[in-house]
Design a protein around this motif. Structure first.
Motif, short mmCIF file in Angstrom:
data_model
loop_
_atom_site.label_atom_id
_atom_site.label_comp_id
_atom_site.label_asym_id
_atom_site.label_seq_id
_atom_site.Cartn_x
_atom_site.Cartn_y
_atom_site.Cartn_z
N ASN A 255 0.86 -1.19 0.00
CA ASN A 255 0.00 0.00 0.00
C ASN A 255 0.89 1.24 0.00
OD1 ASN A 255 -1.81 2.04 0.38
ND2 ASN A 255 -2.57 1.33 2.36
N LEU A 256 1.01 1.87 -1.18
CA LEU A 256 1.90 3.03 -1.32
C LEU A 256 1.16 4.35 -1.15
CD1 LEU A 256 4.20 2.00 -4.32
CD2 LEU A 256 4.37 1.43 -1.89
N SER A 257 -0.06 4.32 -0.66
CA SER A 257 -0.79 5.57 -0.50
C SER A 257 -0.12 6.55 0.45
CB SER A 257 -2.23 5.30 -0.06
OG SER A 257 -2.26 4.57 1.15
N PRO A 258 0.64 6.11 1.49
CA PRO A 258 1.32 7.10 2.35
C PRO A 258 2.31 7.98 1.59
CG PRO A 258 1.21 5.00 3.48
CD PRO A 258 0.76 4.74 2.07
N ILE A 259 2.79 7.52 0.44
CA ILE A 259 3.72 8.35 -0.34
C ILE A 259 3.09 8.74 -1.68
CG2 ILE A 259 5.78 7.44 0.78
CD1 ILE A 259 6.23 5.67 -1.68
N GLY A 260 1.76 8.67 -1.75
CA GLY A 260 1.06 9.13 -2.95
C GLY A 260 0.95 8.10 -4.04
N GLY A 261 1.17 6.82 -3.74
CA GLY A 261 1.12 5.78 -4.76
C GLY A 261 -0.14 4.93 -4.68
N ASP A 262 -0.13 3.81 -5.44
CA ASP A 262 -1.25 2.89 -5.51
C ASP A 262 -1.43 2.16 -4.17
OD1 ASP A 262 -3.07 0.81 -6.18
OD2 ASP A 262 -2.43 0.89 -8.27
N ALA A 263 -2.68 1.93 -3.80
CA ALA A 263 -2.96 1.23 -2.55
C ALA A 263 -2.68 -0.26 -2.65
CB ALA A 263 -4.40 1.46 -2.13
N ALA A 264 -2.52 -0.80 -3.86
CA ALA A 264 -2.21 -2.23 -4.03
C ALA A 264 -1.16 -2.36 -5.13
CB ALA A 264 -3.47 -3.01 -4.38
N GLN A 265 0.01 -1.82 -4.87
CA GLN A 265 1.07 -1.81 -5.87
C GLN A 265 1.85 -3.13 -5.82
OE1 GLN A 265 2.10 0.50 -8.35
NE2 GLN A 265 3.22 -1.36 -8.87
N ALA A 288 9.55 3.82 -6.55
CA ALA A 288 8.42 4.74 -6.38
C ALA A 288 8.90 6.18 -6.43
CB ALA A 288 7.71 4.48 -5.06
N THR A 289 8.09 7.04 -7.04
CA THR A 289 8.31 8.49 -6.99
C THR A 289 7.49 9.04 -5.83
OG1 THR A 289 8.66 8.61 -9.37
CG2 THR A 289 8.10 10.67 -8.22
N VAL A 290 8.16 9.71 -4.90
CA VAL A 290 7.53 10.14 -3.66
C VAL A 290 6.79 11.44 -3.88
CG1 VAL A 290 7.95 10.81 -1.27
CG2 VAL A 290 9.30 8.98 -2.31
N ALA A 291 5.53 11.47 -3.47
CA ALA A 291 4.72 12.69 -3.59
C ALA A 291 5.11 13.69 -2.50
CB ALA A 291 3.23 12.35 -3.48
N ASN A 292 4.62 14.91 -2.64
CA ASN A 292 4.92 15.97 -1.68
C ASN A 292 4.03 15.81 -0.44
OD1 ASN A 292 6.08 18.20 -0.56
ND2 ASN A 292 4.88 19.68 -1.72
N LEU A 293 4.32 14.77 0.33
CA LEU A 293 3.59 14.46 1.56
C LEU A 293 4.61 14.33 2.68
CD1 LEU A 293 1.16 11.76 0.09
CD2 LEU A 293 0.56 14.12 0.73
N PRO A 294 5.12 15.46 3.19
CA PRO A 294 6.21 15.40 4.17
C PRO A 294 5.82 14.66 5.44
CG PRO A 294 5.88 17.64 3.33
CD PRO A 294 4.71 16.83 2.88
N GLY A 295 6.81 13.99 6.03
CA GLY A 295 6.59 13.32 7.30
C GLY A 295 7.21 11.93 7.31
N ASP A 296 7.12 11.28 8.47
CA ASP A 296 7.58 9.89 8.60
C ASP A 296 6.50 8.95 8.08
OD1 ASP A 296 9.94 10.74 9.76
OD2 ASP A 296 9.11 10.68 11.79
N LYS A 297 6.88 8.01 7.22
CA LYS A 297 5.92 7.16 6.53
C LYS A 297 6.17 5.68 6.86
CE LYS A 297 4.44 10.86 4.52
NZ LYS A 297 3.15 11.45 4.90
N VAL A 298 5.05 4.92 6.92
CA VAL A 298 5.12 3.46 7.09
C VAL A 298 4.30 2.83 5.98
CG1 VAL A 298 4.59 1.50 8.56
CG2 VAL A 298 5.42 3.64 9.59
#
Length: 955
Positions: A255-265, A288-298
């Motif tokens: 699930n790459l949604s925390p960095i702006g990606g597909d939820a089932a990549q 993955a190309t990281v979206a502009n969503l600053p912060g710590d991601k899991v």
């Protein structure tokens, strides 16, 4: 033991199986071994709970014969959340042999459970902690698996048993005390259900040798794991296959949604897709190309195989907004919105280097004039002209520490620096061309700290905000002129002569502090115009030529803007060179035979020691008295020290208070310079009670010459602690002093008792000149040095030395002015035509409330000492009376009203005030500019002189 939903529903089957293996007690359900039990009917022998959907019910046949479930009308029913109405029902089919079990599993349970199942049902066996599962035969309940106290009503027949410890209940059996051994059915006994965490969930089976299945697992990673938004990161999961049987068809989905990606990549292990390097190496990859969503991601990744078995793993990374511009770090405020955060890839061109880091300016700045495009990189290493990328922690550094009144400077700390190119042109903002500072207001809308209200950040109107908006940038001051001399710290205040609407300029090149009447209260003043267009050149990086006020420069001064010691400082990076405008020291006019000349002069901590250690200073003061002041008849002296000097002199703080040698030192120097013979009067203070430099015993006093008919009226009795008073003359027509010289002190029990604590006491003397009596009071009021700085973080800057604030402890100026005013009132009440001169270092402006109190148009107030007026000043009120004293500054043109220069502000500190008769006689006033505008000084104050001609008295 108790059994709750939280302990049951959250356990994973993998954990459960691992626990069983550790105990070495169990085998899979497929080992259908008989148990030592006998019963009249079937009963629920086990409920299996695992993670997610891994659930099953086990029914045991201990009747001694095979049972046809379909023919016998057996059903399983689920009663949800304590409801008496059935929620789900399932008819059982097939035959269960004697001593064997019948297993109903969820259809989506894992492979281990499904392999043991005789039937599948995903709803009936979906037991939760508040539910009950009931085994029925032809509609009659024969066994219950559920919570204690659950009673579905009369349709059940007899209610299920309960237990005192509120565990789940079973139909009565004999429990042999060992949860890992078989139990014998006995309708007369009670058996508590043992949940999975005591290893009994397979308690009716015997351990065999068959290995248990394991799930596939994986370890996730991100490279890099600190990523700037808009950049790529390689996400990987290194997979370990499951066993018994070995995993086939392995997949990884995240699930790459925390960095702006597909939820089932899907991740890949083909050596081609998603950045994967090697096919079949069980390292599943996705770039993955990281979206502009600053912060710590899991990121959660799921590993699955064909059986199906699955587990999850985590991929952790940190994302930062990208690219971080200097303007975004600085923000439109005094504090960075990114304080204590990481900034990555900050681009800049290095404009200056110091021993502790470098400054850089963004080569592609934003369009917001409120945000600075420059910043200091603490401990960074690069060369001027380098184009660099810097990552580091944003920090607000406050010079002087957290308790300081200084503003902070925004820095990048703990930096990593990459040099992209060298020799670049330095980005420069030109003051007077590109930007124009405000010319009157430093700050007009803050009530506490300018750092606490970013909404009131007004660079267009407030000087403190304007210079903050340029912090760290490289600036050049076009057509600069020095508005004050270079001081002993290598600092010079300058303005651009292209500055529109700059403050009132002096004829000698300075810029005046002046009053700004408050339109809402014409009787009061704000802080005044303190010329926010000034900026102070500083030699912290390179030395440069010293200048006088009014001097210009061979090149426009340029450097980087920093903050320290209460001021914005332009740290020059090259000596701009001096253009000497040949400022001359003034000479006042000589007094005529009919004129009395009175002067005031602060001699800046003069002592007898200076005759030995600094004879040039003594000779300079004497020359100024003789040649520039033209030997006045009377000179009020401030800052005369005792004979041994201060603590910086050998033996200076030795208890000496006498100053006869110090006075003689100056008097002899005046004679050597061709001046007349002066006499002196003064009173020695109590040791170290009058402020000033420790051991110096600073005081005020009189120098006077008698060769032009001036006489001092000596009346003994004046001491450091006994004040002089005012009484009527013997004929009752005038006033006289009780002691002359005598100190003017407050009443010890009065409201102003502490007015002169630890500071210089005022001194009164009675003089006679050609039939006229003069009362002269020399003063040195408390310094403004402990007031909050004009460009400090607290606004308005509290003028702590005006009221009884407790800071500092050396008296308070408004009370001192009130004491002197009361003393003058006493003289004038005895003689309305008295000639009174009040003079000295008043340490306040001609338009100040202090002078209003001294003159009598205002009165000092003594409220709660922690409460200044709204503008930061000490509290006063209008007196409703006319002035008893007039400051002679009122006789000067506006551009001549100054006697001191501080940080480039030409201002009034030293003054002469006179009573009504002398005012009406047309007393003339002249500030003799010989020191304050020059970098070479004998004192930091300019002396002032008054001349007055008395009308001849008849007889």
């Amino acid at each position: 033991m108790s059994f709750s939903r939280s302990t049951s529903l959250e356990r994973g089957l993998v954990w459960l199986v691992a626990l069983i293996l550790a105990l070495g007690a169990m085998v899979p359900l497929a080992s259908r071994m008989p148990v030592r039990a006998a019963s009249s009917d079937l009963f629920i022998s086990e409920y299996i709970e695992g993670s997610s959907f891994n659930k099953a019910i086990e029914i045991y046949n201990g009747t001694g014969a095979a049972v046809d479930l379909g023919a016998g009308g057996y059903t399983l029913e689920l009663y949800s959340n304590g409801s008496p109405t059935v929620s789900q029902s399932m008819a059982l089919t097939g035959t269960v042999a004697d001593g064997d079990v019948y297993v109903v599993s969820r259809l989506d349970a894992n492979a281990l459970i499904q392999a043991q199942a005789d039937a599948f049902n995903s709803v009936v066996v979906n037991w939760n902690g508040d539910d009950a599962i009931v085994l029925k035969q032809n509609g009659t309940a024969i066994d219950v698996f559920g919570q204690v106290g659950f009673d579905p009503g009369a349709s059940w027949g007899t209610s299920p048993n309960t237990t005192a410890d509120h565990t789940l209940t079973r139909k009565p059996t004999v429990h042999d005390g060992d949860p890992n051994q078989s139990d014998t059915f006995d309708p007369s006994a009670e058996w508590d259900f043992h949940p999975v965490d005591d290893s009994s969930f397979l308690g009716s089976h015997t351990v065999g040798d068959s290995p248990l299945p394991t799930n596939p697992t994986g370890v996730g990673a991100a490279d890099p794991n600190v990523v700037m938004a808009g950049n790529d990161t390689v996400l990987t999961v290194e997979v370990t296959p499951g066993e018994n049987p070995t995993s086939t068809g392995l997949t990884v989905t995240a699930n790459l949604s925390p960095i702006g990606g597909d939820a089932a990549q899907a991740f890949f292990d083909d050596g081609i897709t998603g950045g994967d390097e090697f096919a079949g190496d069980l390292v599943f990859t996705y770039t993955a190309t990281v979206a502009n969503l600053p912060g710590d991601k899991v990121i959660t990744a799921t590993i699955a195989d064909d059986y199906p078995r699955s587990t999850t793993t985590k991929i952790e990374l940190s994302v930062f907004a990208a690219p971080t511009q200097i303007a975004a770090i600085q923000g439109a405020a005094h504090l960075s919105p990114m304080d204590d955060e990481e900034a990555l890839g900050v681009e800049g061109i290095v404009t200056a280097v110091s021993g502790s880091g470098f400054w850089m300016t963004d080569p592609t700045p934003d369009d917001d004039p409120a945000t600075s495009d420059g910043i200091f990189v603490f401990r960074g290493s690069a060369a001027v002209g380098d184009r660099v990328l810097v990552s580091g922690t944003v920090d607000e550094f406050r010079p002087g520490g957290s308790g300081s009144t200084n503003l902070t400077t925004t820095e990048l700390a703990s930096p990593t620096v990459s040099v992209m190119s060298s020799g670049n042109e330095l980005p420069t903002t030109v003051v007077g061309v590109d930007v124009f500072p405000p010319t009157e207001i430093i700050e007009d809308d803050a009530t506490t700290s300018v750092e606490s209200n970013s909404a009131a950040f007004d660079p267009a109107t407030d000087g403190i905000d304007f210079w903050e908006s340029l912090e760290g940038m490289r600036l050049e001051v076009r057509d600069a002129v020095a508005v004050g001399p270079t001081n002993g710290f290598g600092e010079t205040a300058v303005i651009s002569q292209l500055q529109a609407a700059a403050g009132v300029r002096t004829p000698r090149g300075g810029i005046l502090v002046r009053d700004l009447p408050d339109p809402g209260d014409p009787g009061d003043y704000r802080s005044g115009d303190f010329n926010p267009e000034r900026v102070i050149l500083d030699d912290a990086l390179v030395p440069y030529a010293k200048v006088n006020a009014g001097d210009e420069f061979a090149a426009d001064p340029a450097g980087v803007l920093d903050f320290n010691f209460g001021n914005f400082k332009l740290l020059v990076t090259d000596d701009p060179g001096r253009v000497d405008n040949h400022l001359q020291r003034e000479v006042t006019a000589a007094a005529t035979a009919q004129q009395l000349k009175v002067a005031t002069f602060n001699v800046e901590n003069l002592s007898a020691v200076d005759c030995v250690t600094d004879p040039g200073k003594v000779a300079g003061l004497a020359s100024q008295i003789v040649n520039n002041l033209r030997s006045p008849d009377l000179i009020a002296i401030e800052e005369m020290q005792d004979n041994s000097g201060d603590e910086d002199d050998p033996g200076g703080d030795d208890g000496t208070v006498a100053s006869d040698e110090s006075w003689a030192c100056l008097i002899d120097a005046i004679g050597a310079a061709g001046g007349p013979v002066y006499q002196f009067r003064q009173i020695d203070p109590v040791n170290n009670t009058d402020g000033g430099v420790p051991g110096g015993n600073i005081r005020v006093g009189f120098l006077f010459r008698t060769d032009r008919d001036l006489e001092f009226v000596d009346r003994p009795g004046g001491t450091a602690t006994s004040p002089t008073g005012v009484v009527a003359t013997p004929n009752g027509k005038g006033a006289r002093l009780t002691q002359s010289p005598g100190r003017v002190l407050p009443t010890p029990s009065g409201p102003w008792a502490d007015a002169f604590v630890d500071t210089r006491k005022s001194l009164a003397g009675e003089f006679r000149w050609r039939g006229e009596t003069l009362f002269v009071i020399v003063n040195h009021f408390s310094s403004k040095g402990d007031d909050r700085p004009l460009f400090g973080r607290f606004q308005p800057p509290f003028r702590l030395t005006e009221f009884q604030s407790g800071t500092p402890e050396d008296g308070w100026r408004h009370a001192q002015a009130q004491v002197i005013n009361d003393f003058v009132d006493a003289i004038v009440q005895r003689d309305p035509n008295a000639n009174v001169v009040v003079l000295g270092d008043i340490n306040d402006f001609d338009f100040s409330e202090t002078v209003g109190v001294l003159a009598g148009t205002r009165v000092a107030l003594n409220p709660d000492p922690s409460m200044p007026d709204a503008d930061g000043s000490g509290p006063t009120a209008a007196s409703g009376q006319g002035a008893v004293l007039h400051t002679l500054f009122e006789t000067l043109d506006a551009d001549e009203r100054y006697s001191y220069v501080f940080d480039g502000n030409s201002q009034v500190l030293d003054q002469i005030l006179v009573s009504g008769r002398l005012w009406n006689l047309g007393a003339k006033y002249d500030v003799v500019h010989v020191n304050a505008e020059f970098f070479e000084q004998t004192s930091d104050h300019d002396p002032s002189v008054m001349t007055v001609a008395f009308q001849p008295r008849s007889g």
